[in-house]
Design an enzyme around this catalytic site. Sequence first.
Site, short mmCIF file in Angstrom:
data_model
loop_
_atom_site.label_atom_id
_atom_site.label_comp_id
_atom_site.label_asym_id
_atom_site.label_seq_id
_atom_site.Cartn_x
_atom_site.Cartn_y
_atom_site.Cartn_z
N LEU A 8 0.62 -1.22 0.00
CA LEU A 8 0.00 0.00 0.00
C LEU A 8 0.62 1.21 0.00
O LEU A 8 1.55 1.16 -0.06
CB LEU A 8 -0.23 0.40 1.09
CG LEU A 8 1.02 1.27 1.97
CD1 LEU A 8 0.39 1.51 2.82
CD2 LEU A 8 0.81 1.86 3.04
N MET A 169 -1.24 6.28 -5.99
CA MET A 169 -1.41 6.03 -4.56
C MET A 169 -0.16 5.41 -3.95
O MET A 169 0.21 5.72 -2.81
CB MET A 169 -2.61 5.11 -4.33
CG MET A 169 -3.95 5.75 -4.65
SD MET A 169 -4.52 6.87 -3.36
CE MET A 169 -5.13 5.70 -2.15
N GLU A 170 0.48 4.52 -4.69
CA GLU A 170 1.57 3.75 -4.11
C GLU A 170 2.91 4.49 -4.11
O GLU A 170 3.68 4.34 -3.18
CB GLU A 170 1.72 2.42 -4.86
CG GLU A 170 0.55 1.47 -4.68
CD GLU A 170 0.39 0.99 -3.25
OE1 GLU A 170 1.33 1.11 -2.45
OE2 GLU A 170 -0.70 0.48 -2.93
N SER A 171 3.20 5.25 -5.16
CA SER A 171 4.53 5.90 -5.21
C SER A 171 4.47 7.31 -5.78
O SER A 171 5.50 7.84 -6.18
CB SER A 171 5.49 5.06 -6.05
OG SER A 171 5.16 5.11 -7.43
#
Length: 440
Positions: A8, A169-171
């Site tokens: 996440l 969202m992740e990176s």
Amino acid sequence: MRAVMLGLSALLTGIGPSWAAGAVEESLRPQLRPGSGLITAAAVVVNDAPVRVLRPQLRPEGLRAIPVTSNPGFDRWIAGFRGRAAAQGISRRVFDSAFRGVRYDPEVVAKDRNQSEFKREIWDYLDSAASPVRVENGQRALRQQGRALNRIEAHYGVEKEIVTAVWGMESTYGERLGDLPLIGSMATLAYDGRRGAFFEKQLIAALKILQSGDVTPDKMKGSWAGAMGHTQFMPTSYEAYAVDFTGDGKRDVWSDDPTDALASTAAYLKRFGWRKGMPWGVEVRVPRGASYGGTSRMPSDWAARGVVGIDGRPVRDFGSARILQPAGPAGASFMVFANFDVIKRYNNADAYALGVGHLSDRIAGGPPIQASWPRGYDPLSFDERKEMQRRLRRKGFAVEKIDGIVGPNTVAAIRAFQRSVGAAQDGLPSQQLLALLKRS
């Protein structure tokens, strides 16, 4: 893993227990990105070799301060782990190369112990997940990677906006891949013991990735919790689902070219049942006072019960759906479909799936969430949040970026300021806070 979960998000630290579905064992929390700053006497790793720093100095870009600690127990653990790794097929050469310069890292343990320090309401989480900057950057990323994303969508049947939203969202679209040496972080957490078996499994998987030749130890970096690359794969998830979409013989999720990472994300979602053409969910209007529980019905059946789209029309029968009200009946309501649960296979929290789904809609040109939230305070606009961050930084509080996104770093700065002036330390980005900053 049962179903091997991915990481996440990069925003999950802020999820409060009242509305998160509960992060599963392999779900990830956001990594803090080390910035420049003063460091005292410490060991700094340069090309895998520790160098003693004798006086405070600015930390150069790419270097990381590691507290000087002697941990004979950790050294003994590595010696014992060597045999267990060999039994899993890890060669001595790969093991020695991977563990060269590895030492116990108490900073990683501290982050593991303090994941739930900052709680955020669902509306604050979604404000950050689909902030104007994140939406604008997502649309730019979609254009820049359009050719690859179109091919990925055609091959896997997963919409390019969803893949782009996961990336964001992740990176932050590749801006924050994580810069900690993965073997050191995994070894520290495996030795630490709180989730030792889990992290030892991840460490074995990471060594197998090195042994496959997909990446070298110096390039195998990630978050403190072990998530790797543009879309933050855990090592076991990488082993099971990463793909070589570019055809260069390597599944390279760390490269400046994000194609393999984006394709791997699509492959993962497809593997767990993504249905092209079905929305993750839609915002809906519900009758006042109605109660839904976890009942699933076709949208036409929901319409007969007064549940309609935000435009007042019945939602199309894309498939069976349930009603989700993450802030209760006083907030926004969503009709969520099977694809919502597929997103949760990536990170098992309703908030995360809402964040990815809503961000994907905004990247595609959709509107913000229409319903109001029971905020309990007067919120700041996006520009006002940036002004708040600038004023906090001018007063000497550690705000990492002036981006209008109220994440853990900004919340900590707000609380520190409130503490300094004797105000209630609620950490809220409110109109009252901005007025207080202007007065003080």
